[in-house]
Enzyme design. Sequence first.
Site, PDB file in Angstrom:
ATOM      1  N   THR A  92       0.825  -1.211   0.000  1.00  0.00           N
ATOM      2  CA  THR A  92       0.000   0.000   0.000  1.00  0.00           C
ATOM      3  C   THR A  92       0.858   1.259   0.000  1.00  0.00           C
ATOM      4  OG1 THR A  92      -1.699  -1.189   1.239  1.00  0.00           O
ATOM      5  CG2 THR A  92      -1.848   1.209   1.214  1.00  0.00           C
TER       6      THR A  92
ATOM      7  N   TYR B 269     -13.600  -2.573  -0.387  1.00  0.00           N
ATOM      8  CA  TYR B 269     -14.754  -1.904  -0.983  1.00  0.00           C
ATOM      9  C   TYR B 269     -15.988  -2.793  -1.120  1.00  0.00           C
ATOM     10  CZ  TYR B 269     -17.632   1.216  -3.737  1.00  0.00           C
ATOM     11  OH  TYR B 269     -18.674   2.001  -4.167  1.00  0.00           O
TER      12      TYR B 269
ATOM     13  N   TYR C 103      -2.715  -9.951   4.416  1.00  0.00           N
ATOM     14  CA  TYR C 103      -2.590  -8.572   4.917  1.00  0.00           C
ATOM     15  C   TYR C 103      -3.963  -8.082   5.355  1.00  0.00           C
ATOM     16  CZ  TYR C 103      -1.350  -3.557   4.921  1.00  0.00           C
ATOM     17  OH  TYR C 103      -1.155  -2.245   5.264  1.00  0.00           O
TER      18      TYR C 103
ATOM     19  N   LYS D 190       0.339 -10.193   7.964  1.00  0.00           N
ATOM     20  CA  LYS D 190       0.631  -8.818   8.367  1.00  0.00           C
ATOM     21  C   LYS D 190      -0.688  -8.227   8.832  1.00  0.00           C
ATOM     22  CE  LYS D 190       1.849  -4.193   6.731  1.00  0.00           C
ATOM     23  NZ  LYS D 190       2.163  -3.322   5.565  1.00  0.00           N
TER      24      LYS D 190
ATOM     25  N   ILE E 214       6.296  -5.183   9.118  1.00  0.00           N
ATOM     26  CA  ILE E 214       6.473  -4.600   7.790  1.00  0.00           C
ATOM     27  C   ILE E 214       6.155  -3.126   7.964  1.00  0.00           C
ATOM     28  CG2 ILE E 214       5.629  -4.499   5.416  1.00  0.00           C
ATOM     29  CD1 ILE E 214       5.185  -7.499   5.532  1.00  0.00           C
TER      30      ILE E 214
END
Length: 296
Positions: free
Chosen positions: A49, A112, A138, A166, A208
């Site tokens: 991201t 979304y 993630y 993560k 991370i």
Amino acid sequence: MALDERFKGVGVALITPFDEHENIDYPGLKNLIEFVSEGGVDYLVVQGTTGETSTTSPDEKKALLEFTKQHNTRQLPIIYGLGGNNTRAVLEAIAATDFTGVDALLSVCPYYNKPSQAGIIAHFTAIAEVSPVPLILYNVPGRTVVNMTCATILELAKHPNIIGLKDACSTIEQYMEIAWKAPKDFLLLSGDDNLVVPMVSLGWHGVISVIANAFPREFSDLTRHALEGRFPEAAAIQFSFIEFDSLLYAESNPVGIKQCLAIKGVCGSNVRLPLIKASESLDGKLRAAMQREGFI
């Protein structure tokens, strides 16, 4: 299966430098890779991201990955970020990617369209079945809206090609439950820079990190202190980032961390629309905080 030790410690979620015309700044990226590598990070994460993956094209993603591989002079492990809310498109992107030199895939929870927990399990199972490298989940509900529950994570942890997580849910109770119930060989990585020390104290294996782009030495020291049980030393560094961390997200990520990199002369601070560069106000606050904490 043993825990994959390559991904313990600090992985840096690399930003993508841009020039003033929003083209990828490859000399800036080379500087960044050298800077974080010399700063002691344990592995590189490409197109997470923080790398503004939502505004890079498929061809740019491939080019960024190849460039990172070519300039990874210290031969650090590489994790490649590839995810989305269209499962079929993710599978097609995996099929079109050269995973030579890639050690693991990081894939975000679908955003979304708000899938059910059963839908999340089906999505990640489909990815794990076709990925030629191990998959790291993630969870970042602040961006995806949907939170992966502990039960969902534990179910996915049973898949032989899903090796870790993560998590950036910012809920310490969930972090505790995952650490308590996850298999011992399941990699647990923080996605919350401000919670690394408490998470490691619970049994998590590293982070991370966004902050490690601009402060790789400090964050590597913090994480290694924690992993080796030196919690007072780790906490002292963690405390120095508490107020600073909130500034990084005041105008959205990676606006703040890119401004820090510009202040330190590593690369420029340009971002792609719909993000815009840090305001003068934020720049001033970041400079003041960096001076106060001895970061510059």
